[in-house]
Design an enzyme around this catalytic site. Structure first.
Site, PDB file in Angstrom:
ATOM      1  N   GLU A   1       0.837  -1.191   0.000  1.00  8.14           N
ATOM      2  CA  GLU A   1       0.000   0.000   0.000  1.00  8.14           C
ATOM      3  C   GLU A   1       0.876   1.247   0.000  1.00  8.14           C
ATOM      4  OE1 GLU A   1      -3.575  -1.973   2.748  1.00  8.14           O
ATOM      5  OE2 GLU A   1      -2.743  -0.001   3.260  1.00  8.14           O
TER       6      GLU A   1
ATOM      7  N   GLU B   1      -8.889   1.524  -4.247  1.00  8.51           N
ATOM      8  CA  GLU B   1      -9.948   1.234  -3.283  1.00  8.51           C
ATOM      9  C   GLU B   1     -10.727   2.481  -2.886  1.00  8.51           C
ATOM     10  OE1 GLU B   1     -10.781  -0.956   1.029  1.00  8.51           O
ATOM     11  OE2 GLU B   1      -8.819  -1.121   0.073  1.00  8.51           O
TER      12      GLU B   1
END
Length: 277
Positions: free
Chosen positions: A128, A195
């Site tokens: 991430e 996301e």
């Protein structure tokens, strides 16, 4: 994980995912954390299985993804890889690098990525972050380890955000996300998860990148979609955000089956003579 059996379908690779983007063929991705589910997903034709750090939530019962360790991720990934290998062997397996396994330094990130790849023979790792981890992504990919990126809502940063609301709605954050996506691509990532960001932004990112985007709560324009397997099967009734489509209510099915089993045991009807030796 490639099979020499000519009857088995070809294993999905990073090159295959790039080809799918170029041909506008959507990429299907689901999470899995165990042998049995991995076999089912592979048999059903899923393109990519993500061994997500969401195991921290749905498998271990934590409130966030932060507590899960690299050894726990490797445990789940080993089971998933064995499940895929026991079935068609087609699905690509990508493993999340958990919180603080790659943030301290590029060298530590490389060691941990190598540990993940060596101990269970998965196909890639996922990290991430954007600009702050671009050098780390490059360091890992330079030695031949494929990396999938992750931008937008990043669960490992949930305490910084303070909520699970949609990210990059403001212009400055949207511009930063687009720049981060370019940097992660330039660093060598083969795909990026987007996301919970606005659909229009996801469409822009997808159009500007040559690598595939995998959406979760990011609209229809991404090159693929990912969801948590427990969510689409209705195993978690307390969690049902708008981006999740529930394809079954297995929670109710399992509960009903268990109730029947309990009743049969209590009544003495199980086992019967045909179920005894």
């Amino acid at each position: 994980m490639n099979s020499n059996n000519p009857l088995k379908p070809a294993h999905v690779t990073t090159r295959r995912l790039l080809d799918m983007k170029e041909k506008s063929e959507k990429i299907s991705v689901l999470t899995a954390y165990d042998f049995t589910m991995a076999r089912i997903l592979d048999r059903a034709g899923i393109d990519v299985i993500l061994v997500g750090d969401s195991a921290s939530n749905v498998f271990s019962g934590h409130n966030t993804t932060l507590p899960i360790t690299i050894d726990e991720m490797i445990y789940h990934a080993k089971a998933v890889v064995r499940g895929v290998q026991a079935e068609t062997g087609r699905a690509m397996v990508v493993t999340d690098m958990p919180f603080m396994s790659y943030q301290l330094s590029s060298e530590e990130a490389l060691r941990n990525a190598g540990k993940i790849m060596k101990e269970h023979e998965c196909d890639a790792v996922k990290l991430e972050g954007g600009k702050v981890i671009a050098d780390t992504v490059k360091r890992i990919t330079d030695v031949g380890i494929p990396v999938m990126g992750h931008l937008g809502l990043m669960p490992q940063s949930i305490y910084k955000y303070g909520s699970y609301k949609v990210r990059a709605q403001e212009e400055h954050e949207a511009e930063q996300l687009l720049e981060d996506a370019r940097l992660i691509e330039e660093a060598g990532a083969f795909a990026i998860v987007l996301e919970k960001i606005p659909s229009a932004l996801a469409e822009t990112v997808t159009a500007q990148l040559s690598i595939p985007t995998i959406g979760i709560g990011a609209g229809q324009s991404c090159d693929g979609q990912v969801l948590v397997i427990n969510d689409i099967l209705g195993l978690n009734r307390a969690f049902h955000p708008r981006f999740v489509r529930r394809y079954a209510d297995l929670g109710a099915v399992i509960e009903d089956a268990v109730r029947h089993y309990v009743d049969d045991v209590k009544s003495g009807s199980f086992p019967d003579s045909g179920e005894s030796y």
